[in-house]
Scaffold this active site. Structure first.
Site, mmCIF file in Angstrom:
data_model
loop_
_atom_site.group_PDB
_atom_site.id
_atom_site.type_symbol
_atom_site.label_atom_id
_atom_site.label_comp_id
_atom_site.label_asym_id
_atom_site.label_seq_id
_atom_site.Cartn_x
_atom_site.Cartn_y
_atom_site.Cartn_z
ATOM 1 N N LYS A 54 -37.328 -14.608 -6.017
ATOM 2 C CA LYS A 54 -38.579 -14.310 -5.296
ATOM 3 C C LYS A 54 -39.736 -14.195 -6.283
ATOM 4 O O LYS A 54 -40.823 -14.738 -6.050
ATOM 5 C CB LYS A 54 -38.433 -13.009 -4.493
ATOM 6 C CG LYS A 54 -37.626 -13.190 -3.208
ATOM 7 C CD LYS A 54 -37.260 -11.860 -2.555
ATOM 8 C CE LYS A 54 -36.335 -12.100 -1.367
ATOM 9 N NZ LYS A 54 -35.728 -10.892 -0.814
ATOM 10 N N GLN A 98 -36.019 -4.642 -1.270
ATOM 11 C CA GLN A 98 -34.785 -5.422 -1.091
ATOM 12 C C GLN A 98 -33.679 -4.554 -0.487
ATOM 13 O O GLN A 98 -33.423 -3.447 -0.952
ATOM 14 C CB GLN A 98 -34.344 -5.984 -2.456
ATOM 15 C CG GLN A 98 -33.151 -6.912 -2.411
ATOM 16 C CD GLN A 98 -33.428 -8.254 -1.719
ATOM 17 O OE1 GLN A 98 -34.547 -8.736 -1.687
ATOM 18 N NE2 GLN A 98 -32.397 -8.824 -1.151
ATOM 19 N N ASP A 121 -41.790 -8.547 5.283
ATOM 20 C CA ASP A 121 -40.437 -8.772 5.817
ATOM 21 C C ASP A 121 -40.412 -8.670 7.341
ATOM 22 O O ASP A 121 -39.467 -9.129 7.985
ATOM 23 C CB ASP A 121 -39.489 -7.674 5.296
ATOM 24 C CG ASP A 121 -38.587 -8.151 4.174
ATOM 25 O OD1 ASP A 121 -38.273 -9.344 4.131
ATOM 26 O OD2 ASP A 121 -38.202 -7.298 3.353
HETATM 27 N N1 GUN Z 1 -31.568 -8.564 1.973
HETATM 28 C C1 GUN Z 1 -31.076 -9.722 2.469
HETATM 29 N N2 GUN Z 1 -32.052 -10.430 3.061
HETATM 30 C C2 GUN Z 1 -33.181 -9.713 2.937
HETATM 31 C C3 GUN Z 1 -34.524 -9.947 3.330
HETATM 32 O O1 GUN Z 1 -34.884 -10.957 3.950
HETATM 33 N N3 GUN Z 1 -35.409 -8.957 3.004
HETATM 34 C C4 GUN Z 1 -35.038 -7.847 2.340
HETATM 35 N N4 GUN Z 1 -35.971 -6.935 2.084
HETATM 36 N N5 GUN Z 1 -33.798 -7.612 1.958
HETATM 37 C C5 GUN Z 1 -32.888 -8.549 2.253
#
Ligand code: GUN
Length: 297
Positions: A54, A98, A121
């Site tokens: 990311k 995350q 998100d």
């Molecule tokens: N863990 C797995 N997928 C995601 C996501 O799309 N966003 C976040 N914040 N954590 C994740």
């Protein structure tokens, strides 16, 4: 029939390119870069890979990346204090914490602490409610990426029968809301669904998000249906000691019957980060009060 392959990798690369162009235009008019903060608590190996990826993609798209790595034993109060600091930082347009968080933390409480207008998100209940009621908000990245692939392939989704297999807050539920907003007739199936093969056989659109390797078989698929496979499962490979990635759909079987299908890897997976960057760019425009045309991205 041999299904067309939906190339999510190429679509995501194009989307990242378009976000990059608009991010540079944003910088020229706002006098600052759009900024995305990513918070990782602990050392979960998969999360570390995602967070690194990311950060790299954010920089490549011409945005500022703020990475915060906290030890697994960080008290919840310290994480909440960091979120609050990011909420008020004018250089930060989007915040992503995350998941999963360590067991001693309350995920719902942490997500609720994120300013909904920085919640790229789309997990905060305010954004969940906005999606459910048709208001403008942030939509979770993976399901929004699936909708982009579906609309690119099919054009209008209106009136189509869609079956979503899986009811998670991150994929299944928002996916169903998005399909409903596109005027699909939506069924949400899950582990307690009776006669799942028969339910799937009705669908013009199948979205598989159960996390069970190759569970959806080819003879469950209606001929010509569009199959979106959200699963990413690591299974033993053909060579001893090696592993490979498979989806939730039996790709070989389903591609004999479906009209189009996403592969794993290279289907839905690459869309998640591309949509995250898109959401961060939208957040930046809103926060800076700079207009972004509705269909610009
Ligand atoms: N863990 C797995 N997928 C995601 C996501 O799309 N966003 C976040 N914040 N954590 C994740």
């Amino acid at each position: 029939m041999t299904a067309a392959i939906i190339d999510g990798k190429a679509f995501a690369a194009d989307l990242r390119g378009r976000v990059g162009t608009l991010a540079r235009a944003f910088e020229a008019s706002a006098g600052r870069k759009a900024g995305l903060a990513v918070v990782l608590v602990g050392e979960d190996p998969a999360s570390q890979v995602y967070v690194r990826s990311k950060g790299k993609s954010t920089l490549e798209a011409g945005m500022a990346s703020f990475e915060h790595k906290l030890p697994a034993e960080t008290p919840e109060a310290d994480l909440l204090a960091l979120v609050e600091q990011l909420n008020t930082d004018p250089a930060v347009d989007g915040i992503l914490v995350q998941l999963p968080l360590p067991a001693h933390m309350n995920e719902a409480k942490v997500i609720a602490a994120i300013n909904p207008d920085k919640d790229v998100d789309g997990f905060n209940v305010i954004n969940v409610g906005r999606l459910a009621t048709g208001l403008n908000g942030f939509v979770p990245c993976t399901p929004l990426g699936c909708i982009m692939l579906l609309k690119d392939r099919l054009g209008s989704l209106s009136g189509l029968d869609a079956v979503v297999i899986g009811r998670s807050n991150i994929v299944g539920k928002p996916m169903a809301q998005l399909l409903l907003a596109e005027s699909c007739t939506v069924t949400i199936a899950h582990s307690r669904t009776k006669d799942l093969p028969e339910v799937v056989r009705r669908a013009d659109i199948v979205v598989a998000a159960v996390g069970r390797p190759e569970m959806i078989k080819g003879d469950w698929i209606k001929p010509g249906a569009t199959v979106i496979d959200v699963g990413i499962n690591r299974v033993p490979g053909k060579v001893e000691g090696k592993t490979r990635l498979v989806g939730d759909v039996d790709f070989a079987g389903a591609s004999e019957v479906a009209g189009a299908i996403t592969p794993v890897p290279g289907g839905v997976g690459p869309m998640t980060i591309a949509v995250l960057l898109r959401n961060a760019l939208v957040a930046a425009h809103r926060n800076a009060g700079i207009a972004l045309a509705k269909d610009a991205i």
